[in-house]
Design a protein around this motif. Sequence first.
Motif, PDB file in Angstrom:
ATOM      1  N   UNK A 140      23.962 -25.560  11.877  1.00  0.00           N
ATOM      2  CA  UNK A 140      24.995 -25.095  10.945  1.00  0.00           C
ATOM      3  C   UNK A 140      26.360 -25.075  11.619  1.00  0.00           C
ATOM      4  N   UNK A 141      26.408 -24.713  12.905  1.00  0.00           N
ATOM      5  CA  UNK A 141      27.693 -24.727  13.609  1.00  0.00           C
ATOM      6  C   UNK A 141      28.243 -26.143  13.734  1.00  0.00           C
ATOM      7  N   UNK A 142      27.360 -27.099  14.037  1.00  0.00           N
ATOM      8  CA  UNK A 142      27.829 -28.484  14.139  1.00  0.00           C
ATOM      9  C   UNK A 142      28.250 -29.009  12.773  1.00  0.00           C
ATOM     10  N   UNK A 143      27.549 -28.585  11.713  1.00  0.00           N
ATOM     11  CA  UNK A 143      27.927 -28.984  10.359  1.00  0.00           C
ATOM     12  C   UNK A 143      29.297 -28.427  10.005  1.00  0.00           C
ATOM     13  N   UNK A 144      29.545 -27.179  10.365  1.00  0.00           N
ATOM     14  CA  UNK A 144      30.825 -26.550  10.066  1.00  0.00           C
ATOM     15  C   UNK A 144      31.963 -27.285  10.767  1.00  0.00           C
ATOM     16  N   UNK A 145      31.721 -27.674  12.009  1.00  0.00           N
ATOM     17  CA  UNK A 145      32.752 -28.432  12.741  1.00  0.00           C
ATOM     18  C   UNK A 145      33.016 -29.771  12.085  1.00  0.00           C
ATOM     19  N   UNK A 146      31.935 -30.379  11.578  1.00  0.00           N
ATOM     20  CA  UNK A 146      32.059 -31.685  10.934  1.00  0.00           C
ATOM     21  C   UNK A 146      32.798 -31.582   9.612  1.00  0.00           C
ATOM     22  N   UNK A 147      32.497 -30.542   8.821  1.00  0.00           N
ATOM     23  CA  UNK A 147      33.087 -30.410   7.485  1.00  0.00           C
ATOM     24  C   UNK A 147      34.495 -29.840   7.532  1.00  0.00           C
ATOM     25  N   UNK A 148      34.791 -29.064   8.555  1.00  0.00           N
ATOM     26  CA  UNK A 148      36.098 -28.415   8.629  1.00  0.00           C
ATOM     27  C   UNK A 148      36.200 -27.251   7.663  1.00  0.00           C
ATOM     28  N   UNK A 149      37.415 -26.882   7.286  1.00  0.00           N
ATOM     29  CA  UNK A 149      37.643 -25.751   6.383  1.00  0.00           C
ATOM     30  C   UNK A 149      37.096 -26.079   4.995  1.00  0.00           C
ATOM     31  N   UNK A 150      36.254 -25.189   4.492  1.00  0.00           N
ATOM     32  CA  UNK A 150      35.632 -25.369   3.178  1.00  0.00           C
ATOM     33  C   UNK A 150      36.410 -24.571   2.141  1.00  0.00           C
ATOM     34  N   UNK A 151      36.743 -25.213   1.048  1.00  0.00           N
ATOM     35  CA  UNK A 151      37.412 -24.517  -0.045  1.00  0.00           C
ATOM     36  C   UNK A 151      36.357 -23.852  -0.921  1.00  0.00           C
ATOM     37  N   UNK A 152      36.500 -22.558  -1.091  1.00  0.00           N
ATOM     38  CA  UNK A 152      35.544 -21.805  -1.909  1.00  0.00           C
ATOM     39  C   UNK A 152      36.268 -21.184  -3.101  1.00  0.00           C
ATOM     40  N   UNK A 153      35.502 -20.594  -3.986  1.00  0.00           N
ATOM     41  CA  UNK A 153      36.109 -19.867  -5.106  1.00  0.00           C
ATOM     42  C   UNK A 153      36.866 -18.653  -4.582  1.00  0.00           C
ATOM     43  N   UNK A 154      37.811 -18.204  -5.354  1.00  0.00           N
ATOM     44  CA  UNK A 154      38.616 -17.033  -4.970  1.00  0.00           C
ATOM     45  C   UNK A 154      37.709 -15.808  -4.829  1.00  0.00           C
ATOM     46  N   UNK A 155      37.936 -15.040  -3.800  1.00  0.00           N
ATOM     47  CA  UNK A 155      37.218 -13.781  -3.630  1.00  0.00           C
ATOM     48  C   UNK A 155      35.944 -13.876  -2.819  1.00  0.00           C
ATOM     49  N   UNK A 156      35.611 -15.063  -2.328  1.00  0.00           N
ATOM     50  CA  UNK A 156      34.399 -15.187  -1.513  1.00  0.00           C
ATOM     51  C   UNK A 156      34.700 -14.654  -0.112  1.00  0.00           C
ATOM     52  N   UNK A 157      34.001 -13.611   0.329  1.00  0.00           N
ATOM     53  CA  UNK A 157      34.313 -13.007   1.637  1.00  0.00           C
ATOM     54  C   UNK A 157      33.728 -13.836   2.782  1.00  0.00           C
ATOM     55  N   UNK A 158      34.253 -13.602   3.972  1.00  0.00           N
ATOM     56  CA  UNK A 158      33.684 -14.228   5.173  1.00  0.00           C
ATOM     57  C   UNK A 158      33.477 -13.139   6.223  1.00  0.00           C
ATOM     58  N   UNK A 159      32.630 -13.459   7.206  1.00  0.00           N
ATOM     59  CA  UNK A 159      32.300 -12.505   8.281  1.00  0.00           C
ATOM     60  C   UNK A 159      31.798 -11.170   7.725  1.00  0.00           C
ATOM     61  N   UNK A 160      30.870 -11.284   6.775  1.00  0.00           N
ATOM     62  CA  UNK A 160      30.327 -10.085   6.114  1.00  0.00           C
ATOM     63  C   UNK A 160      29.356  -9.384   7.049  1.00  0.00           C
ATOM     64  N   UNK A 161      29.488  -8.066   7.133  1.00  0.00           N
ATOM     65  CA  UNK A 161      28.554  -7.266   7.941  1.00  0.00           C
ATOM     66  C   UNK A 161      27.351  -6.860   7.090  1.00  0.00           C
ATOM     67  N   UNK A 162      26.202  -6.801   7.733  1.00  0.00           N
ATOM     68  CA  UNK A 162      24.974  -6.405   7.034  1.00  0.00           C
ATOM     69  C   UNK A 162      25.050  -4.922   6.706  1.00  0.00           C
ATOM     70  N   UNK A 163      24.758  -4.585   5.447  1.00  0.00           N
ATOM     71  CA  UNK A 163      24.890  -3.199   4.999  1.00  0.00           C
ATOM     72  C   UNK A 163      23.884  -2.296   5.699  1.00  0.00           C
ATOM     73  N   UNK A 164      24.326  -1.086   6.007  1.00  0.00           N
ATOM     74  CA  UNK A 164      23.458  -0.151   6.719  1.00  0.00           C
ATOM     75  C   UNK A 164      22.310   0.348   5.847  1.00  0.00           C
TER      76      UNK A 164
END
Length: 500
Positions: free
Chosen positions: A219-243
């Motif tokens: 997945x990391x190599x895929x991300x490097x290959x694809x570059x910045x991905x355009x997503x729908x508005x409001x999609x969060x990143x670096x989400x922490x797992x809920x306690x």
Amino acid sequence: MSEELNELPEGWSFSPIGDLCDLVNGRAFKPKEWSDSGLPIIRIQNLNNPDSKFNHFDGEYADKHLVRPDDLLFAWSGTPGTSFGAHVWKGELALLNQHIFRVLFPEEYLDKNYFRLAINHKLDELIQNAHGGVGLRHVTKGKFEATKVSIPPLNEQKRIVNKIESLQSRSQRAREALAEVEPLLEQFRQSVLAAAFRGDLTADWRAAHPDIEPASEYLNSLSSELGEIKTRRGVPRNVSYRTDFKYPAFPSSWHFASIGDFLHLGALLDVKDGNHGANHPKTSEFTETGLPFITAAQVRDFTIDYDGAPKVSGKPLEKLRVGFTELDDVIITHKGTVGRTAINTSTCVLTPQTTYYRCRQNCFLPQYLMYYLSSPVFQEQLSSVMSQTTRNFVPISEQYNLFLLAPPLQEQIEIVRILNEAIQRIRDTEIFTSESTLQLTQLDQSILSKAFRGELVPQDPEDEPAAELLARIQAARAAEQATQKKRTSRRKTKKSTGRT
């Protein structure tokens, strides 16, 4: 062909129900007459469901409305298949509500349980002749009294009842055993899914394939290959797992991240639900043909019922802007009935009750994701979100924060193979159970048909013929009617005390 055209055994006779009994209809108790004390009021639901709550009455009542233990009752109004039928009352002293007859007959000449079975054997005929529409129907007193039942000699009635009860007791035990299968199958389904997404089912496969690239590296190599991905508005990143989520156990070669992060990685191409607000079609705008409009009700058992879905076409369809699916989208229900999953196999559009997950298929196999979304790992996350609200609803904004497990693609293929086999075995068992239950119902019906044709038990030539028995019944009823006429026409009312 009417049963009257069939030849009855010697000593049997047909008789209209009205020649065998007198009928007393219940009282129309008003809600304002209900109370917390007094005698219970028998309504139709109290006959069909022993756990149904009783209303009570603490006032004056006529003796004819008092029901005693072992009285024969007939519910003559309601929904076909659920409401109609004859019952022997096994409760305490009670009062009879409207839409139910007390069935009064000379019990020394007619076995009560035989009479109950004979009446119920005619239910299809009675319902067919009932008044009303498809939902609510009622059998008139005249139609009920005119319906004919077959009457054997009294001793044979008792033999028939004993035989039916013995056979039905055996079929009931079989039915109860079959009823226990369904929850066991669901437990097995959940156990298999839980084991699959702990990595237990593919432990031997991983041992045999130690050189498979871990999912995180791919997945990391895929991300490097694809570059910045355009997503729908409001999609969060670096989400922490809920306690409040239970952290799952899984193999180190698997990748665990939020739906939002998988969208930013490009492993998921899109996650979207159906149309909200003004664009949502009105019920009056649905058409007989058109694009299936998928609600939660259409998603069940990993399949989608496209034929049973509402259809949308023309201008209402043109107004829709989102929710249009593609083949192999994974569908999950997120409102109302939450957590059912399936793979889309036809062109359709989603309602606000359903969400599609569009996979990059070299990252997520659609079947793998469908099974994962149904697994305890993901379902527990859904339950935690719903526990924070008063509705069964997990909106898109919350779904982005839920977490997925991504094994290497080759292992996903093995997981899907194992689960397909397990789920098919479960389905085969469900089909067998359903067919066996249907066969038991057909067997019970066959037993009753044989009983009322005189084929279930042997005849005894020494038994008093039914014709003489019917004459005795007529004489007993005439004598009772004569006695009633001599009594005062004005009956004294009684006060309900809860006991008489």
